[in-house]
Design a protein around this motif. Structure first.
Motif, PDB file in Angstrom:
ATOM      1  N   THR A 217       2.508  -3.690  -8.828  1.00  0.00           N
ATOM      2  CA  THR A 217       2.215  -2.254  -8.795  1.00  0.00           C
ATOM      3  C   THR A 217       0.905  -1.950  -9.510  1.00  0.00           C
ATOM      4  N   ILE A 218       0.660  -2.618 -10.621  1.00  0.00           N
ATOM      5  CA  ILE A 218      -0.602  -2.422 -11.351  1.00  0.00           C
ATOM      6  C   ILE A 218      -1.795  -2.825 -10.486  1.00  0.00           C
TER       7      ILE A 218
ATOM      8  N   THR B 243       0.839  -1.198   0.000  1.00  0.00           N
ATOM      9  CA  THR B 243       0.000   0.000   0.000  1.00  0.00           C
ATOM     10  C   THR B 243       0.876   1.252   0.000  1.00  0.00           C
ATOM     11  N   LYS B 244       0.273   2.391  -0.307  1.00  0.00           N
ATOM     12  CA  LYS B 244       1.016   3.652  -0.329  1.00  0.00           C
ATOM     13  C   LYS B 244       1.624   3.975   1.027  1.00  0.00           C
TER      14      LYS B 244
ATOM     15  N   ASP C 258      -2.234  -0.106  -7.882  1.00  0.00           N
ATOM     16  CA  ASP C 258      -2.797   1.106  -8.494  1.00  0.00           C
ATOM     17  C   ASP C 258      -4.304   0.945  -8.681  1.00  0.00           C
ATOM     18  N   ASP C 259      -4.731  -0.246  -9.074  1.00  0.00           N
ATOM     19  CA  ASP C 259      -6.155  -0.507  -9.276  1.00  0.00           C
ATOM     20  C   ASP C 259      -6.918  -0.464  -7.936  1.00  0.00           C
TER      21      ASP C 259
ATOM     22  N   GLU D 229      -6.003   1.114  -5.080  1.00  0.00           N
ATOM     23  CA  GLU D 229      -5.939   2.405  -4.383  1.00  0.00           C
ATOM     24  C   GLU D 229      -6.337   3.598  -5.234  1.00  0.00           C
ATOM     25  N   LYS D 230      -6.885   3.347  -6.411  1.00  0.00           N
ATOM     26  CA  LYS D 230      -7.274   4.491  -7.261  1.00  0.00           C
ATOM     27  C   LYS D 230      -8.427   5.287  -6.700  1.00  0.00           C
TER      28      LYS D 230
END
Length: 166
Positions: free
Chosen positions: A158-159, A126-127, A162-163, A165-166
């Motif tokens: 990472t993809i 996570t970020k 990104d999906d 946490e967008k």
């Protein structure tokens, strides 16, 4: 929880990690047919492996949200799943020949009928730095896995993040 990995699989930040995972609302949904499924399919094809997974590590279980090459239950005991090891690291976990790994000698996925020999997993981070799962590839024969391969697997993870946490 039964332990079949001969090392501590609970990170110090596990309660915060689990709280973060649960806050993302990915666990209580059906197996993914969108992005996660595409990532698993890409991983299987890119690395020429029969099994690819997008897994999340909860308190007692590892939950598969997308898979290629398996038809069984999408939930496995955390003490058996090698993803429990993958979330302990910030980089890719690789076992080129799991039968030669002392920490896996009693693991039923390796020593039992499933016959896992190769495993590589990039953590889903996570970020705010929690490792909540992994994009994994599996084979029933030993194989090598280069640094370039590791980077490609990290990019797939990472993809996924990104999906989420967008």
């Amino acid at each position: 929880m039964n332990y079949f990995i001969n090392t501590n699989i609970i990170p110090e930040n596990d309660s915060g990690r689990i709280a973060k995972l649960q806050s993302l609302h990915v666990l209580n949904t059906h197996e993914e047919n969108g992005t996660f499924k595409h990532i698993a399919a890409m991983a299987s094809h890119m690395f020429d492996v029969p099994i690819a997974l997008v897994n999340f590590v909860d308190k007692d279980f590892v939950i598969t949200k997308a898979q290629i090459g398996l038809d069984n239950n999408p939930v496995i005991d955390r003490g058996i799943s090698l993803c429990s090891l993958a979330i302990l690291r910030s980089d890719v976990t690789v076992f080129e020949n799991a039968r030669e790994e002392p920490c896996l000698l009693s693991n039923p996925m390796v020593a039992g009928g499933f016959g896992l020999q190769f495993y590589a997993a990039a953590p889903l981070v996570t970020k705010d730095g929690y490792n909540i799962g992994a994009v994994c590839i599996v084979d029933k024969k030993p194989r090598t896995f280069s640094e370039a391969d590791q980077k490609m697997l990290e990019n797939l993870a990472t993809i996924v993040m990104d999906d989420i946490e967008k």
